[in-house]
Design an enzyme around this catalytic site. Sequence first.
Site, PDB file in Angstrom:
ATOM      1  N   CYS A 115       0.816  -1.230   0.000  1.00 52.10           N
ATOM      2  CA  CYS A 115       0.000   0.000   0.000  1.00 52.10           C
ATOM      3  C   CYS A 115       0.842   1.269   0.000  1.00 52.10           C
ATOM      4  O   CYS A 115       0.358   2.337  -0.380  1.00 52.10           O
ATOM      5  CB  CYS A 115      -0.938   0.009   1.199  1.00 52.10           C
ATOM      6  N   HIS A 252      -3.247   7.413   2.649  1.00 55.23           N
ATOM      7  CA  HIS A 252      -3.667   6.126   2.100  1.00 55.23           C
ATOM      8  C   HIS A 252      -5.092   5.846   2.579  1.00 55.23           C
ATOM      9  O   HIS A 252      -5.416   6.063   3.744  1.00 55.23           O
ATOM     10  CB  HIS A 252      -2.717   5.037   2.599  1.00 55.23           C
ATOM     11  N   ASN A 282     -10.131   0.196  -0.127  1.00 61.09           N
ATOM     12  CA  ASN A 282      -8.669   0.222  -0.087  1.00 61.09           C
ATOM     13  C   ASN A 282      -8.128  -0.345  -1.400  1.00 61.09           C
ATOM     14  O   ASN A 282      -8.275  -1.538  -1.664  1.00 61.09           O
ATOM     15  CB  ASN A 282      -8.188  -0.604   1.109  1.00 61.09           C
TER      16      ASN A 282
END
Length: 326
Positions: A115, A252, A282
């Site tokens: 990520c 994020h 996500n």
Amino acid sequence: MTKMRSLVRGVGKYLPEKIITNDELARTVDTTDEWIVQRTGIEQRHVAADGELTSDLATKAAQEALKNAGLVAGDIDLIIVATTTPDMTFPSTAVFVQQKLGIHHGMAFDIQAVCSGFVFAVATADSYLKNRLAKRALVIGAETFTRILDWEDRTTCVLFGDGAGAMVLEGVELPDDQADQGILGSRLRSDGEHWDKLFVDGGVSSTKTAGVVHMQGREVFKHAVGMISDVIHGALDDTGYEADDLDWFVPHQANRRIIEGAGKKLGIPPEKVIVTVDKHANTSAASVPMALAVGVADGRIKPGDLVMLEAMGGGFTWGASLIRWT
Ligand code: ACO
């Protein structure tokens, strides 16, 4: 005296057409819209079509970023794709993007920091441009993350989605008194001690398969806010700015509660935070560049703004980048 700076020329994003809402998911796994929204802020996720590859999403995001930059593919001599879900084991997804954009010069390669990949890719491109190894870079975060989900595991399958975001950077030599532009500083970290808190249980060398995601959600949550705050303070210290100076915080997009926790700890008010986790879920390395593209397209992020990017993911890896928007 002069300084080399990597200036942002444009951003873009691409989301696959198909949307799966929480209610739709609740028909196949034991979950509810209420549980997902309350714990994560996620309402829906986009999912790539059969045959639609990470490089396809990446290429579409790149084309939009190039258009917004007023440039053409031939102007680019560096492509970095941050992804955990490459088209193939090799070659890199970046060379497929290069091929699809019709570029035959320069270089292209992938970065794997899960990520945090986009923030790692921005810092890497910045180093290449500052050292004059390239002139203009396409930095892309792209994922078909839904392909590595166990759709029967409610603890992970509700959290992720697919998409791609791209940024065009250009290396420019500026007089010292004009150097407060572009990427001002980055902090990158990792600590492999935490690998088993968030991982995929397959790989070329271990199982010869791709595997599926496993996560100790509480453990990730426990570390996230502290790690994020640490690199953000680092990037601020390196550049002489304070959290109060920030115009936008683009974190994020993993979980609304983590975003709010980090904002609170850093003293950044919610109206300065770009949030897309509700609509995108996500999307791993794609989440930060897609949130940037949303913030620019709707007129919130403007030239002259001070923008802090941040991400944290499997490894653990974590990083932050401070940008004066141009
Ligand atoms: N629907 C309904 N119930 C669920 C679901 C679901 N989808 N998932 C788990 N539960 C249940 C659990 O089974 C558990 O039930 P039990 O008490 O009967 O055992 C209960 O809900 C609580 O589970 P927890 O895992 O303790 O729930 P928590 O409040 O920690 O929320 C979550 C889980 C949302 C995953 C949270 O821990 C989190 O957000 N962690 C961070 C994860 C993250 O952000 N990861 C991404 C960062 S890294 C990256 O981006 C790759």
